[in-house]
Design a protein around this motif. Structure first.
Motif, short mmCIF file in Angstrom:
data_model
loop_
_atom_site.label_atom_id
_atom_site.label_comp_id
_atom_site.label_asym_id
_atom_site.label_seq_id
_atom_site.Cartn_x
_atom_site.Cartn_y
_atom_site.Cartn_z
N ASN A 29 0.83 -1.21 0.00
CA ASN A 29 0.00 0.00 0.00
C ASN A 29 0.86 1.25 0.00
O ASN A 29 0.67 2.17 -0.81
CB ASN A 29 -0.92 -0.03 1.22
CG ASN A 29 -1.62 1.29 1.48
OD1 ASN A 29 -1.38 1.91 2.51
ND2 ASN A 29 -2.47 1.73 0.58
N LEU A 34 2.25 6.65 -6.92
CA LEU A 34 1.05 7.17 -7.58
C LEU A 34 0.50 8.46 -6.99
O LEU A 34 -0.34 9.10 -7.62
CB LEU A 34 -0.06 6.10 -7.53
CG LEU A 34 0.27 4.75 -8.16
CD1 LEU A 34 -0.84 3.75 -7.86
CD2 LEU A 34 0.48 4.88 -9.65
N SER A 35 0.94 8.88 -5.80
CA SER A 35 0.26 9.98 -5.10
C SER A 35 0.32 11.30 -5.86
O SER A 35 -0.70 12.00 -5.99
CB SER A 35 0.84 10.15 -3.70
OG SER A 35 2.22 10.42 -3.76
N VAL A 51 -1.98 11.17 -8.95
CA VAL A 51 -3.40 11.26 -8.62
C VAL A 51 -3.76 12.69 -8.23
O VAL A 51 -4.79 13.23 -8.65
CB VAL A 51 -3.76 10.27 -7.50
CG1 VAL A 51 -5.18 10.51 -7.01
CG2 VAL A 51 -3.61 8.83 -7.99
N GLY A 54 -13.19 7.60 -4.44
CA GLY A 54 -12.25 6.78 -3.69
C GLY A 54 -12.91 5.59 -3.03
O GLY A 54 -12.35 4.48 -2.98
N VAL A 114 -13.59 2.94 -5.82
CA VAL A 114 -12.36 2.29 -6.30
C VAL A 114 -11.80 1.34 -5.24
O VAL A 114 -11.37 0.22 -5.55
CB VAL A 114 -11.32 3.35 -6.69
CG1 VAL A 114 -9.98 2.70 -7.04
CG2 VAL A 114 -11.81 4.18 -7.88
N LEU A 143 -3.40 -2.46 -4.64
CA LEU A 143 -3.31 -1.41 -5.67
C LEU A 143 -4.60 -0.61 -5.72
O LEU A 143 -4.57 0.63 -5.70
CB LEU A 143 -3.01 -2.05 -7.03
CG LEU A 143 -3.09 -1.10 -8.24
CD1 LEU A 143 -2.06 0.03 -8.12
CD2 LEU A 143 -2.87 -1.88 -9.54
N PHE A 144 -5.74 -1.27 -5.79
CA PHE A 144 -7.01 -0.55 -5.88
C PHE A 144 -7.36 0.13 -4.56
O PHE A 144 -7.94 1.22 -4.54
CB PHE A 144 -8.13 -1.50 -6.32
CG PHE A 144 -8.18 -1.70 -7.81
CD1 PHE A 144 -9.05 -0.96 -8.59
CD2 PHE A 144 -7.32 -2.58 -8.44
CE1 PHE A 144 -9.09 -1.12 -9.97
CE2 PHE A 144 -7.34 -2.75 -9.82
CZ PHE A 144 -8.24 -2.02 -10.58
N THR A 153 -5.20 1.42 -2.64
CA THR A 153 -4.34 2.60 -2.63
C THR A 153 -4.91 3.71 -3.49
O THR A 153 -4.92 4.88 -3.09
CB THR A 153 -2.93 2.23 -3.13
OG1 THR A 153 -2.38 1.23 -2.27
CG2 THR A 153 -2.02 3.45 -3.14
N LEU A 154 -5.38 3.37 -4.68
CA LEU A 154 -5.97 4.38 -5.56
C LEU A 154 -7.19 5.02 -4.89
O LEU A 154 -7.39 6.24 -4.98
CB LEU A 154 -6.37 3.74 -6.90
CG LEU A 154 -5.21 3.33 -7.81
CD1 LEU A 154 -5.72 2.51 -8.99
CD2 LEU A 154 -4.44 4.55 -8.31
N LEU A 192 -5.93 7.38 -2.05
CA LEU A 192 -5.36 8.63 -2.54
C LEU A 192 -6.43 9.63 -2.95
O LEU A 192 -6.19 10.84 -2.92
CB LEU A 192 -4.42 8.36 -3.72
CG LEU A 192 -3.09 7.72 -3.35
CD1 LEU A 192 -2.34 7.28 -4.61
CD2 LEU A 192 -2.23 8.68 -2.54
N SER A 193 -7.59 9.14 -3.34
CA SER A 193 -8.68 10.04 -3.70
C SER A 193 -9.49 10.48 -2.50
O SER A 193 -10.27 11.42 -2.59
CB SER A 193 -9.61 9.36 -4.72
OG SER A 193 -8.96 9.22 -5.97
#
Length: 524
Positions: A346, A353-354, A357, A380, A383, A414-415, A417-418, A421-422
């Motif tokens: 994570n 990616l931060s 995003v 977020g 996702v 991964l998802f 984390t995405l 981040l949102s």
């Protein structure tokens, strides 16, 4: 850490105040210690029971370990409420962060001692330390930027990189040290990391944070309303008092009727939440004007999003951690990957990616497309929920083959984390935009308390997997998170109207040489 007479204009580095990087490094080492310990906690408690290490660990069952994990991760954030109050009313954010860092250093150091009393004492000190540090350091980050400065969200994203850099380094190093040399060497390494964070903060705050987080002045205290005043007003408000009395009665009833050894733990929690509910109702009653009140309502509603998100997401440190240990084939080129390393996935994804995003959402906003904080948070949530579909596939593979592949966990992280981040850095920034300035630290405390309640929900959900099975739990989390996010999007327009344009007209604001930043608060 007292107020300084240094000039109040801010030096900048890479387009942001230098003070941001002091707070970045402080939080990086604090999270190094916290996540390093968290990666070991559940596995350490169950090591004997799972025959992972018959000579060490506490010998607890998975249900017992997940229950304590839920209480612990909840309390570290619920204590943010008194931590925020102490800063708001007495000593300011700057002193509160320093005291919190000292308590954390002591707590992680005590955990390095191989004794049951040290285990409980260390957890208690960490709970107190996080309560003093967490809400107040976030408030200080917001205080570095003027109102309507579009850099604020990017600043929180940079700060968030510090959180996850510490988590990533801890997951690799602490997990490896614990695997090779023993649990308490791993706990000790986490304590050394926190000591570094304390040194960075004590030096950096003097030079680069003289204008942020100082103790409240007499004038500021005069404009504030104390807790005593709020509760005395509560006694004179029949409707609000009636609601609190009903909640208190139900809380005591829960203490008598809940099954299990922690029935009075739940009773005490509900009593505490009843009193907090009364306090929040009286704050609403004392706000100035309809704009402040409407924004306050949005903040309270957004707490539900925060609690729901972390209730799902925090399976990572509990249920998914046990799943990685027990049911995942972790062999790679003839070597078994330490379970704690999966906690670093994570954080590693966040480091990669931060910034991308954050830039995606900033560019979308500048182009006039929907990019409000509430929309980001709902996205977020959806996702993150999609990530659980990979854990569904992992559970199905385990049921058919007797083990599941590592890549299912990696894809889920991964998802997650995405989604994180949102939502997470955005929600922190959102609170500093809408919260009334005189209640800023308290509202950040409430934010972290909501995160803590989400953590407790995660523990309860994890416990249910012992009977229901992982497949049902992961499927339910996927469905719930996606539907919850869609519901928020459907309610987006009325919620945005209640913010009264708090996120409109944001632009990049640079420091001049004569004026320091205003405390981050609601746009007028």
């Amino acid at each position: 850490m007292a107020a300084s007479t240094k000039p109040t204009h801010q030096k900048e580095l890479f387009g942001h105040p230098v003070g941001l990087y002091v707070l970045f490094l402080t939080e990086m080492w604090e999270r190094f210690s916290y996540y390093g310990m968290r990666a070991l906690l559940v596995i350490y408690m169950t090591a004997k029971t799972l025959d992972l290490d018959p000579q060490s660990g506490l010998g607890w069952t998975g249900t017992e370990a997940l229950a304590l994990y839920g209480w612990y991760t909840m309390l570290v954030y619920v204590m943010s409420i008194p931590g925020g109050l102490i800063a708001d009313r007495l000593i300011g954010q700057k002193w509160s962060v320093g005291i919190g860092a000292i308590l954390l250093t002591m707590g992680h150091g005590v955990l390095a001692i191989d004794a049951l009393w040290a285990f409980y004492t260390g957890l208690g000190l960490i709970i107190l330390g996080v309560g003093m540090l967490k809400p107040n350091i976030s408030t200080m980050v917001g205080g570095l930027y003027k109102a309507n400065d579009i850099r604020r969200d990017k600043g929180f994203s940079i700060y968030y990189i510090g959180i996850n850099l510490g988590s990533f380094l801890a997951s690799l190093s602490v997990g490896l040290v614990a695997k090779e040399y023993g649990w308490h060497w791993g706990f000790g390494l986490a304590g050394i990391g926190m000591f570094f964070g304390l040194i960075v903060y004590l030096i950096g705050q003097y030079y680069y944070l003289p204008h942020v987080g100082n103790a409240p002045t007499v004038e500021e205290k005069t404009g504030d309303i104390s807790l005593g005043t709020l509760f005395s007003q509560l006694l004179k408000s029949p409707l609000q008092l009636g609601i609190v009395i009903v909640l208190l009665i139900l809380s005591v009833y829960a203490g008598f009727t809940f099954e299990g050894p922690d029935n009075w733990g739940y009773g005490a929690l509900f009593i505490f939440l009843s009193l907090i509910t009364g306090m929040m109702m009286m704050i609403y009653k004392n706000l100035n004007g309809q704009v402040e009140k409407d924004r306050y309502v949005v903040l309270l509603l957004s707490l539900l999003i925060v609690m729901a998100f972390w209730g799902c997401f925090e399976q990572m440190g509990g249920l998914m951690n046990l799943y990685a240990e027990e049911k995942t084939n972790r062999m790679l080129l003839g070597w078994e990957v330490p379970t704690a390393w999966f906690q670093g996935a994570n954080a590693g994804f966040i480091l990669l990616l931060s910034v991308g995003v954050a830039n995606f959402w900033a560019k979308r906003k500048l182009k006039g497309k929907e990019a409000s904080s509430l929309f980001k948070m709902a996205t977020g949530m959806i996702v993150m929920g999609v990530g659980f579909i990979y854990m569904v596939f992992a559970s199905m593979q385990y049921e058919s083959d007797g083990s599941s592949a590592m890549y299912w966990l990696v894809l889920a992280y991964l998802f997650h984390t995405l989604g994180e981040l949102s939502l997470s850095p955005v929600s922190m920034s959102f609170f500093t935009k809408l919260a009334p300035a005189r209640y800023m630290a308290l509202m950040m405390g409430v934010y972290w308390a909501a995160t803590g309640l989400g953590n407790k929900v995660a523990g309860v959900v994890g416990e249910s997997s012992i009977k229901a099975g992982e497949l049902k739990v992961f499927s339910g989390l996927f469905i719930f998170a996606v539907l919850f996010g869609i519901l928020v999007i459907l309610l987006l327009k009325p919620l945005q109207r209640l913010t009264h344009g708090a996120e409109d007209n944001e632009t990049e604001i640079k420091e001049d040489d004569n004026k320091g930043p205003e405390l981050a608060g609601p746009a007028n």
